[in-house]
Design a protein around this motif. Structure first.
Motif, PDB file in Angstrom:
ATOM      1  N   GLY A 106      20.079  11.991 -27.694  1.00 52.61           N
ATOM      2  CA  GLY A 106      20.956  11.968 -28.854  1.00 52.61           C
ATOM      3  C   GLY A 106      21.686  13.452 -29.373  1.00 52.61           C
ATOM      4  O   GLY A 106      22.478  13.576 -29.900  1.00 52.61           O
ATOM      5  N   TYR A 107      20.576  14.583 -29.186  1.00 52.41           N
ATOM      6  CA  TYR A 107      21.322  16.017 -29.555  1.00 52.41           C
ATOM      7  C   TYR A 107      22.014  16.481 -28.520  1.00 52.41           C
ATOM      8  O   TYR A 107      22.701  17.704 -28.992  1.00 52.41           O
ATOM      9  CB  TYR A 107      19.945  16.794 -30.050  1.00 52.41           C
ATOM     10  N   MET A 108      22.220  16.088 -27.425  1.00 53.14           N
ATOM     11  CA  MET A 108      22.974  16.722 -26.327  1.00 53.14           C
ATOM     12  C   MET A 108      24.534  16.137 -26.372  1.00 53.14           C
ATOM     13  O   MET A 108      24.817  15.090 -25.495  1.00 53.14           O
ATOM     14  CB  MET A 108      22.437  16.236 -24.961  1.00 53.14           C
ATOM     15  N   VAL A 109      25.368  16.444 -27.243  1.00 54.55           N
ATOM     16  CA  VAL A 109      26.632  15.840 -27.515  1.00 54.55           C
ATOM     17  C   VAL A 109      27.473  16.357 -26.737  1.00 54.55           C
ATOM     18  O   VAL A 109      27.896  17.831 -26.704  1.00 54.55           O
ATOM     19  CB  VAL A 109      27.053  16.127 -29.064  1.00 54.55           C
ATOM     20  N   PRO A 110      28.243  15.789 -25.639  1.00 56.23           N
ATOM     21  CA  PRO A 110      29.422  16.183 -24.649  1.00 56.23           C
ATOM     22  C   PRO A 110      30.381  16.719 -25.610  1.00 56.23           C
ATOM     23  O   PRO A 110      30.732  16.394 -26.791  1.00 56.23           O
ATOM     24  CB  PRO A 110      29.514  15.028 -24.036  1.00 56.23           C
ATOM     25  N   ARG A 111      30.987  17.743 -25.131  1.00 56.52           N
ATOM     26  CA  ARG A 111      31.985  18.429 -25.776  1.00 56.52           C
ATOM     27  C   ARG A 111      33.040  19.208 -24.554  1.00 56.52           C
ATOM     28  O   ARG A 111      32.532  19.596 -23.402  1.00 56.52           O
ATOM     29  CB  ARG A 111      31.486  19.422 -26.515  1.00 56.52           C
ATOM     30  N   ARG A 112      34.215  19.383 -25.094  1.00 53.71           N
ATOM     31  CA  ARG A 112      35.119  20.214 -24.251  1.00 53.71           C
ATOM     32  C   ARG A 112      34.995  21.583 -23.978  1.00 53.71           C
ATOM     33  O   ARG A 112      34.553  22.119 -25.325  1.00 53.71           O
ATOM     34  CB  ARG A 112      36.577  19.700 -24.609  1.00 53.71           C
ATOM     35  N   GLY A 278      16.775  19.898 -30.926  1.00 55.79           N
ATOM     36  CA  GLY A 278      17.621  18.875 -31.561  1.00 55.79           C
ATOM     37  C   GLY A 278      17.975  19.020 -32.996  1.00 55.79           C
ATOM     38  O   GLY A 278      18.774  18.504 -33.837  1.00 55.79           O
ATOM     39  N   ASP A 279      16.916  19.534 -33.758  1.00 61.42           N
ATOM     40  CA  ASP A 279      16.743  19.682 -34.924  1.00 61.42           C
ATOM     41  C   ASP A 279      17.871  20.451 -35.801  1.00 61.42           C
ATOM     42  O   ASP A 279      18.085  20.689 -37.016  1.00 61.42           O
ATOM     43  CB  ASP A 279      15.133  20.161 -35.775  1.00 61.42           C
ATOM     44  N   TYR A 280      18.311  21.337 -35.119  1.00 62.93           N
ATOM     45  CA  TYR A 280      19.258  22.557 -35.384  1.00 62.93           C
ATOM     46  C   TYR A 280      20.897  22.341 -34.947  1.00 62.93           C
ATOM     47  O   TYR A 280      21.575  23.111 -35.106  1.00 62.93           O
ATOM     48  CB  TYR A 280      18.595  23.760 -34.759  1.00 62.93           C
ATOM     49  N   VAL A 281      20.941  21.236 -33.985  1.00 62.79           N
ATOM     50  CA  VAL A 281      22.335  21.166 -33.557  1.00 62.79           C
ATOM     51  C   VAL A 281      23.412  20.949 -34.491  1.00 62.79           C
ATOM     52  O   VAL A 281      24.535  21.698 -34.522  1.00 62.79           O
ATOM     53  CB  VAL A 281      22.354  20.021 -32.415  1.00 62.79           C
ATOM     54  N   GLU A 282      23.292  20.019 -35.543  1.00 62.01           N
ATOM     55  CA  GLU A 282      24.509  19.874 -36.520  1.00 62.01           C
ATOM     56  C   GLU A 282      24.464  20.795 -37.476  1.00 62.01           C
ATOM     57  O   GLU A 282      25.517  21.272 -37.967  1.00 62.01           O
ATOM     58  CB  GLU A 282      24.209  18.613 -37.159  1.00 62.01           C
ATOM     59  N   SER A 283      23.266  21.213 -37.784  1.00 59.99           N
ATOM     60  CA  SER A 283      23.262  22.424 -38.972  1.00 59.99           C
ATOM     61  C   SER A 283      23.617  23.875 -38.380  1.00 59.99           C
ATOM     62  O   SER A 283      24.257  24.906 -39.454  1.00 59.99           O
ATOM     63  CB  SER A 283      21.717  22.425 -39.616  1.00 59.99           C
TER      64      SER A 283
END
Length: 345
Positions: A106-112, A278-283
């Motif tokens: 869930g915390y490995m969000v694909p991105r360009r 994963g606890d720090y990806v969004e923040s």
């Protein structure tokens, strides 16, 4: 056809060997609505992957999990075009899908990716999860202050080299722990640590104590075992410890080495935190990029990669990385990197 590695069976030994993985092939997957087909360029090899396999998170027959840098071949995702570069999780495979309905942590969000920002391989390294891991563990959890003594184990590895340099930028005295002599020299001569000692030395514990005459205020744990035992008596009151990894224990059967380390450190008054990136990806992902991106571009943070070649090299490179045979962040390049070809031309 798409070639890929799977687990041959549930791992039973302490470390992977020739029987652990099986090379298979099958049709190249076709993208559905909201999906893209991507060709893998770089596969990131990290110690946590062995834990996935030994704990049964990854099943025999599954494509071996890994973070990857890939190039889009065919896209049914708005805003993503053939030729674009992406961070995703194709794993140990030549091709993979990304997008709607594709399983991923869930915390490995694909991105360009933008190649102008830095080498695309950095997306699975200093400007990706490794950079965020080092930033979260050292800056947010360790909170090093000017004049304090920081110790980083596996200091020449992918995370350790970044974590130590972040502490140095904050004015701390940084002591690394590495293995063979060329790694020790690299940590001091290239990365700028104040000192580095070898855990292979017969006088390792004494060497570390001599390098930390004022004790240890922050410890970034990547190894465990005898390395932790040497650090433990050196902790100062109010010290902080981050448990990022325990590679010395990844081949153990049973027990919770992390819990045991935590209890023993806390008994000495140390504030211990486990690190889950994963606890720090969004923040904090953007804050990490805002600091590390310019620092890497300016040469204030240096970063070394150990790149092996070819899909066939993955099992051997993985086993070598687990045993400390790599020098820098371990990657396998499974197909050509067009950005390097452009740079050469």
């Amino acid at each position: 056809m798409n070639r890929y590695w799977t687990l041959a069976d549930r791992p039973v030994g302490a470390w992977p060997d020739a029987r652990t993985f099986e090379l298979r092939d099958g049709p190249i997957p076709q993208p559905g609505p909201g999906q893209a087909l991507t060709r893998t360029i770089y596969v990131s090899l990290d110690p946590y992957q062995w834990g996935y396999r030994r704990r049964g998170v990854e099943k025999p027959g599954d494509v071996c999990h890994a973070r990857t840098v890939s190039q889009v071949v065919e896209s049914r995702i708005e805003g993503l075009e053939p030729g674009d570069f992406v961070f995703n999780t194709n794993g140990w495979a030549e091709y993979g899908l990304m997008g709607e309905g594709v399983p991923r942590p869930g915390y490995m969000v694909p991105r360009r990716l933008d190649p102008a920002v830095g080498p695309i391989s950095y997306a699975v390294g200093v400007l990706g999860m490794l950079g965020l891991t080092a930033y979260a563990g050292m800056v947010l959890q360790g909170d090093p202050r000017p004049g304090e003594t920081v110790v980083v184990s596996a200091a020449s590895g992918g995370v350790g080299q970044i974590a130590g340099q972040l502490a140095r930028l904050r004015g701390a005295q940084v002591v690394g722990i590495a293995g063979r002599e060329e790694k020790v020299r690299y940590v001091t001569d290239e990365l700028g640590f104040d000192a580095c000692v070898s855990h292979l030395s017969p006088t390792f514990a004494q060497d570390l104590k001599a390098a930390c005459p004022g004790g240890v205020d922050v410890y970034f744990e990547n190894v465990g075992g005898p390395v932790f035992e040497a650090v433990l008596p050196l902790f100062n009151p109010g010290a902080r410890m981050t448990i990022c990894g325990l590679i010395a224990h990844y081949g153990d059967d049973g027990g919770d080495a992390g819990a045991k380390e935590r209890a023993r450190a806390e008994a000495r008054g140390v504030a211990v935190q486990n690190l889950f990136v994963g606890d720090y990806v969004e923040s904090h992902h953007e804050a990490m990029l805002a600091e590390l991106g310019p620092a890497v571009a300016a040469g204030k943070v240096r970063y070394r990669q150990d790149v092996r070649e070819g899909l066939e090299a993955l099992p051997e490179a993985f086993a070598e990385m687990l045993k400390g045979g790599n020098f820098g962040k371990m990657l396998v390049r499974v197909s050509p990197d067009p950005t390097l070809q452009v740079a050469v031309n």
